[in-house]
Design an enzyme around this catalytic site. Structure first.
Site, PDB file in Angstrom:
ATOM      1  N   LYS A 177      18.693 -13.277  -6.279  1.00 38.95           N
ATOM      2  CA  LYS A 177      19.311 -13.068  -4.961  1.00 38.95           C
ATOM      3  C   LYS A 177      19.174 -11.589  -4.595  1.00 38.95           C
ATOM      4  CE  LYS A 177      20.893 -17.203  -3.882  1.00 38.95           C
ATOM      5  NZ  LYS A 177      20.588 -17.866  -2.600  1.00 38.95           N
ATOM      6  N   ASP A 219      26.101 -19.427  -3.090  1.00 41.85           N
ATOM      7  CA  ASP A 219      26.468 -18.111  -2.569  1.00 41.85           C
ATOM      8  C   ASP A 219      27.911 -17.733  -2.887  1.00 41.85           C
ATOM      9  OD1 ASP A 219      23.985 -17.544  -1.486  1.00 41.85           O
ATOM     10  OD2 ASP A 219      24.452 -18.477   0.435  1.00 41.85           O
ATOM     11  N   ARG A 263      18.932 -20.531  12.005  1.00 38.24           N
ATOM     12  CA  ARG A 263      18.199 -21.714  12.475  1.00 38.24           C
ATOM     13  C   ARG A 263      18.295 -21.873  13.987  1.00 38.24           C
ATOM     14  NH1 ARG A 263      19.407 -21.903   7.326  1.00 38.24           N
ATOM     15  NH2 ARG A 263      18.302 -23.241   5.846  1.00 38.24           N
ATOM     16  N   GLN A 265      16.251 -23.327   1.546  1.00 38.77           N
ATOM     17  CA  GLN A 265      15.190 -22.491   2.097  1.00 38.77           C
ATOM     18  C   GLN A 265      13.818 -23.132   1.890  1.00 38.77           C
ATOM     19  OE1 GLN A 265      15.591 -18.540   0.499  1.00 38.77           O
ATOM     20  NE2 GLN A 265      17.453 -18.090   1.667  1.00 38.77           N
TER      21      GLN A 265
END
Length: 449
Positions: A362, A335, A43, A187
C-alpha cells in the site's frame, strides 16, 4: 485558558500533529459527517468522463487522490468543474473519445487512479499515453493489472519488466477476456471491466472472494450491461457499451468513518453519531469485526442513495475483546486494518489478523509500520508475514511516531494518541489530507475547540 488537546506544528513542508489528552481523559460526543467515499468519487469522475453528456456529482471527496483523477482526465480533454463537496459537473466526451495528452499524466499518490485508468487508456485505439506518480506510487506493483490487460492485447511498457511506473501505453483495440484473478481486488476487477467497455463481446472477471462492487453498481447506473454471479464471485460487462451522464450522490466513506467508530468504542463515555455513511456489504467487514470485538454500533436511518446503501452509525464506548479474522473478510476491510489494530491494542485478550499480506504494498508497508509505531507507544504487537498479533490491554504512552506519509497510518496513530497517557507527536501528519482533508478540524470540533 485550557491547553488544546490537539495542535499542529509546521516543520518546513511537513506537519507534526501533537495530541495531549488531559489526565481526566476525553469523551467524544455529538454528530459528525465524514468526506465522500473515495472509491465512489474516483469512479464517478472516470465514468462521467467516459459518458455522453453531463454528469453531476454531489458529495465528492475533495482530497488529493480524486484531485489527481480529475487532473488526468482534464489533461485528456474532459471539462470538469473545480472539485467541491456540493456539486461537480463533468462534461463527458463519450467512450473512446479521450484526447491524447500533451504531457505525462500524473496520478500523484493514487493507486486507484493509475490502476483503473490503465484499463481505459489501453482501450483508446491509436493514442499514446504515459503515466507516473509520486515516489510511493512508483514503487507499487502494477503487474496485477498489466498482465490481464496484455492478455486482452494491450501494449504497455514500464520499469522492472513492465511492472512499475512510469508506464507508457499505446492504445489499441482490445479483445474480451475471461479472467480468473488470483487475488480479490476491486482495482484489478475494475481495471479489466473498464477495458472491456470497448471490447467486442463479454469480458468477465472471477475472484476468489468478493471485493468491493462500486464499479459494477456504477457501470450499470451509467447504462452498461453488467451481469453478476454472486455464487462464483464473477462479474461480466458487455462491450461495446454506451454510457450516459448521470446524477450521482456520493455517500460518506466508511473507511473514514472507521476512525471515529474505533475512537467512540475505545474512549470512555463516548456517544457519537457518524451520519450518511455508505454501508455497501462489500465494505462492511470493519463493522462486522468491531461487532465481533464487542463494539456497540447501531444502524440508524438506513436508506438507498443512488444505488448505494447508506445509514447513520451510532457508536458508544464499550469493553472490547480480542478476536481472530482473515480469509474472505480481508478484501472487505483491507483499508481499515491499521485502525482495527488500534482497536485491538485497547481490547482485552489477543487479536490475530491473517491473510493481509496485501498491506505490504500500500502507500507504506502497513503491517510493518503500524507494528513499529504502535509498538513505540507500548502496544504488545507482533508482525507476521501476512498479518499481526496483538495482545491488548497494555496502556499506551505518548511518544514520537511517524506516519511514513501514509494517510491511514497518520489517522490511526492520532486515534491511539487520544487514549494514550501523555503527549504524542505524529510526524508527517499532513498525509491525512490524501483521503480526509478535514480530519484534524473534525478532531478539534469533537474535542470542543
Amino acid at each position: 485558558m485550557t491547553a488544546p488537546i490537539v495542535s499542529l506544528n509546521l516543520i518546513g513542508p511537513d506537519e507534526d500533529l501533537i495530541v495531549q489528552p488531559p489526565t481526566t481523559g476525553v469523551a467524544l460526543q455529538g454528530k459528525i459527517q465524514v468526506p465522500g467515499d473515495k472509491s465512489i468519487s474516483h469512479r464517478a469522475l472516470m465514468l462521467g468522463s467516459l459518458a455522453q453528456g453531463e454528469t453531476a456529482i454531489a458529495g465528492l471527496l475533495i482530497g488529493e487522490d480524486p484531485q489527481s483523477t480529475a487532473a488526468c482526465f482534464r489533461a485528456m480533454g474532459v471539462k470538469i468543474t473545480p472539485l467541491n463537496s456540493e456539486q461537480v459537473h463533468v462534461h463527458g466526451l463519450g467512450l473512446g473519445s479521450l484526447q491524447e495528452p500533451t504531457d505525462i499524466l500524473d496520478c500523484g499518490n493514487s493507486g486507484t487512479t493509475m490502476r483503473l485508468m490503465l484499463g481505459i487508456l489501453a482501450s483508446h485505439k491509436d493514442r499514446f499515453f504515459s503515466v507516473t506518480g509520486d515516489r510511493s506510487l512508483r514503487s507499487r506493483p502494477m503487474s496485477r493489472v498489466i498482465q490481464p490487460l496484455q492478455q486482452m492485447g494491450a501494449q504497455i511498457w514500464g520499469r522492472k519488466n513492465h511492472t512499475l511506473a512510469p508506464l507508457a501505453i499505446q492504445g489499441t483495440q482490445l479483445k474480451p477476456i475471461d479472467y480468473h484473478s488470483p487475488i480479490a481486488s476491486a482495482q484489478v476487477k475494475s481495471c479489466i471491466l473498464l477495458a472491456g467497455l470497448m471490447a467486442e463481446g463479454e469480458t468477465t472477471v472471477t475472484e476468489p472472494a468478493l471485493s468491493r462492487d462500486h464499479s459494477e453498481r456504477m457501470l450499470a447506473a451509467f447504462g452498461a450491461t453488467v451481469k453478476r454471479d454472486p455464487q462464483t464471485h464473477s462479474v461480466t460487462v458487455v462491450g461495446p457499451a454506451q454510457l450516459s451522464g448521470q446524477s450521482i450522490i456520493v455517500p460518506g466513506d466508511i473507511s473514514s468513518a472507521a476512525f471515529w467508530l474505533v475512537a467512540g468504542a475505545i474512549i470512555p463515555d463516548s456517544d457519537l453519531i457518524v451520519e450518511n455513511v455508505g454501508i455497501n456489504p462489500t465494505r462492511t467487514g470493519v463493522l462486522e469485526v468491531l461487532e465481533k470485538m464487542g463494539a456497540n454500533i447501531e444502524f440508524l436511518n438506513q436508506r438507498i442513495v443512488t444505488g448505494e446503501p447508506v445509514a447513520d452509525l451510532r457508536v458508544k464506548s464499550s469493553r472490547l475483546h480480542g478476536c481472530e479474522f482473515g480469509g474472505d473478510v480481508i478484501p472487505r476491510l483491507i483499508d481499515e486494518i491499521p485502525i482495527l489494530a488500534v482497536a485491538a491494542a485497547f481490547a482485552e485478550g489477543k487479536t490475530v489478523i491473517k491473510d493481509a499480506a496485501e498491506l505490504r504494498v500500500k502507500e507504506s508497508d502497513r503491517l510493518a509500520v503500524i507494528a513499529s509505531e504502535l509498538g513505540r507507544m507500548g502496544a504488545n504487537i507482533t508482525e507476521h508475514p501476512d498479518g499481526l498479533e496483538i495482545i491488548g490491554g497494555t496502556p499506551l504512552k505518548g511518544t514520537e511516531v511517524d506516519s511514513y506519509t501514509d494517510h491511514r497510518i497518520a489517522m490511526s496513530l492520532a486515534i491511539a494518541a487520544l487514549n494514550a497517557q501523555g503527549q504524542t507527536t505524529i510526524h508527517r501528519a499532513q498525509a491525512a489530507a490524501i483521503s480526509y482533508p478535514t480530519f484534524t478540524p473534525t478532531l478539534e470540533e469533537l474535542l470542543g475547540h
